[in-house]
Design an enzyme around this catalytic site. Sequence first.
Site, PDB file in Angstrom:
ATOM      1  N   GLY A  32       0.932  -1.187   0.048  1.00 46.05           N
ATOM      2  CA  GLY A  32      -0.029  -0.131   0.109  1.00 46.05           C
ATOM      3  C   GLY A  32       1.004   1.323   0.030  1.00 46.05           C
ATOM      4  N   LEU A  33       0.146   2.412  -0.344  1.00 45.67           N
ATOM      5  CA  LEU A  33       0.974   3.520  -0.091  1.00 45.67           C
ATOM      6  C   LEU A  33       1.515   3.855   1.120  1.00 45.67           C
ATOM      7  CD1 LEU A  33      -2.030   5.696  -1.674  1.00 45.67           C
ATOM      8  CD2 LEU A  33       0.057   4.940  -2.913  1.00 45.67           C
ATOM      9  N   SER A  34       2.617   4.756   1.031  1.00 43.08           N
ATOM     10  CA  SER A  34       3.247   5.459   1.981  1.00 43.08           C
ATOM     11  C   SER A  34       2.382   5.839   2.976  1.00 43.08           C
ATOM     12  CB  SER A  34       4.334   6.452   1.644  1.00 43.08           C
ATOM     13  OG  SER A  34       5.080   6.890   2.822  1.00 43.08           O
ATOM     14  N   GLY A  35       2.455   5.788   4.322  1.00 36.30           N
ATOM     15  CA  GLY A  35       1.252   6.237   5.298  1.00 36.30           C
ATOM     16  C   GLY A  35      -0.094   5.515   5.419  1.00 36.30           C
ATOM     17  N   SER A  36       0.118   4.504   4.508  1.00 38.24           N
ATOM     18  CA  SER A  36      -1.312   3.760   4.525  1.00 38.24           C
ATOM     19  C   SER A  36      -1.508   3.001   5.783  1.00 38.24           C
ATOM     20  CB  SER A  36      -1.575   2.860   3.281  1.00 38.24           C
ATOM     21  OG  SER A  36      -0.279   1.762   3.398  1.00 38.24           O
ATOM     22  N   GLY A  37      -0.609   2.532   6.365  1.00 41.74           N
ATOM     23  CA  GLY A  37      -0.395   1.831   7.894  1.00 41.74           C
ATOM     24  C   GLY A  37      -0.086   0.443   7.720  1.00 41.74           C
ATOM     25  N   SER A 106       5.780  -1.980  -2.265  1.00 45.39           N
ATOM     26  CA  SER A 106       5.627  -2.990  -3.340  1.00 45.39           C
ATOM     27  C   SER A 106       4.578  -2.627  -4.411  1.00 45.39           C
ATOM     28  CB  SER A 106       5.324  -4.334  -3.120  1.00 45.39           C
ATOM     29  OG  SER A 106       4.602  -4.322  -1.860  1.00 45.39           O
TER      30      SER A 106
HETATM   31  P1  ADP Z   1       3.354   2.823   6.031  1.00 40.92           P
HETATM   32  O1  ADP Z   1       3.910   1.942   6.675  1.00 40.92           O
HETATM   33  O2  ADP Z   1       2.161   2.185   5.190  1.00 40.92           O
HETATM   34  O3  ADP Z   1       4.162   3.801   5.396  1.00 40.92           O
HETATM   35  P2  ADP Z   1       2.931   4.028   8.690  1.00 40.92           P
HETATM   36  O4  ADP Z   1       2.198   2.743   9.440  1.00 40.92           O
HETATM   37  O5  ADP Z   1       4.209   4.040   8.877  1.00 40.92           O
HETATM   38  O6  ADP Z   1       2.450   3.707   7.248  1.00 40.92           O
HETATM   39  O7  ADP Z   1       2.295   5.117   9.087  1.00 40.92           O
HETATM   40  C1  ADP Z   1       0.840   5.173   9.203  1.00 40.92           C
HETATM   41  C2  ADP Z   1       0.360   6.366  10.243  1.00 40.92           C
HETATM   42  O8  ADP Z   1      -0.718   6.568  10.424  1.00 40.92           O
HETATM   43  C3  ADP Z   1       0.900   6.134  11.700  1.00 40.92           C
HETATM   44  O9  ADP Z   1       1.461   7.252  11.907  1.00 40.92           O
HETATM   45  C4  ADP Z   1      -0.164   5.891  12.317  1.00 40.92           C
HETATM   46  O10 ADP Z   1      -0.213   6.157  13.635  1.00 40.92           O
HETATM   47  C5  ADP Z   1      -1.496   6.506  11.755  1.00 40.92           C
HETATM   48  N1  ADP Z   1      -2.684   5.852  11.795  1.00 40.92           N
HETATM   49  C6  ADP Z   1      -3.768   6.491  12.273  1.00 40.92           C
HETATM   50  N2  ADP Z   1      -4.757   5.674  12.244  1.00 40.92           N
HETATM   51  C7  ADP Z   1      -4.422   4.535  11.914  1.00 40.92           C
HETATM   52  C8  ADP Z   1      -5.137   3.326  11.750  1.00 40.92           C
HETATM   53  N3  ADP Z   1      -6.237   2.922  12.165  1.00 40.92           N
HETATM   54  N4  ADP Z   1      -4.221   2.104  11.342  1.00 40.92           N
HETATM   55  C9  ADP Z   1      -3.124   2.289  11.254  1.00 40.92           C
HETATM   56  N5  ADP Z   1      -2.366   3.582  11.260  1.00 40.92           N
HETATM   57  C10 ADP Z   1      -2.937   4.814  11.579  1.00 40.92           C
END
Ligand code: ADP
Length: 202
Positions: A32-37, A106
């Site tokens: 998933g996208l950057s910041g997608s969790g 990916s």
């Molecule tokens: P990725 O690894 O996809 O780049 P991250 O996990 O590093 O994403 O970042 C996701 C951000 O979103 C984190 O700062 C996290 O605290 C925030 N966030 C807010 N709500 C959620 C949620 N329900 N699930 C996951 N992350 C969340």
Amino acid sequence: MSNNIVWHNHKVTRAERAAPKNQHPCVLWFTGLSGSGKSTIANALDVALYQRGYHTFLLDGDNVRHGLNKDLGFSDEDRVENIRRIGEMSKLFADAGLIVLSAFISPFTSDRRMVRNLMPAGEFIEVFMDTPIETCEDRDPKGLYEKARAGQIKDFTGIDSPYEVPEHPEVVLDTSSQTVDQCVEQLLEYLLERKLILERQE
Ligand code: ADP
């Protein structure tokens, strides 16, 4: 490649290695996208599995670029090789009987398919983080979207480089509408249903 390389079958099979752990080896591939969790959910699931006594290993983000893949850059060729090595590494950990959690953007279907094809049927679980880009960009936990919008990062996925949406992911999560706990619960249910983890007899 040398002709003198022979595949050795191990005396202890991967299934035998996993059985005492009440689990079946598999790879959960978070895309998933950057910041997608991806990282947040993979880590939370890792904790949940660890607390229940299962044996896991987490491969996350850029860490492998510091070691195994430090010779690789961000050209198309190197990105493919990055995922190929991560896929092979995930497979090795699964061969050790572990539940492997791999969290990498990916973005390309062909790369994810390559990793899927490394694994026995049913042992590759594609977890698509279907969080809208607006949410990811609002969060911008690493400040990368801001830099990409300012033209300081080129070929940033979702901005000026494509993300190819998975066609048949095993699990879909949207962290804009699901909490971390709900995502973890959904993944645990999947693993239990598929008998990739077995409930312990107390
Ligand atoms: P990725 O690894 O996809 O780049 P991250 O996990 O590093 O994403 O970042 C996701 C951000 O979103 C984190 O700062 C996290 O605290 C925030 N966030 C807010 N709500 C959620 C949620 N329900 N699930 C996951 N992350 C969340």
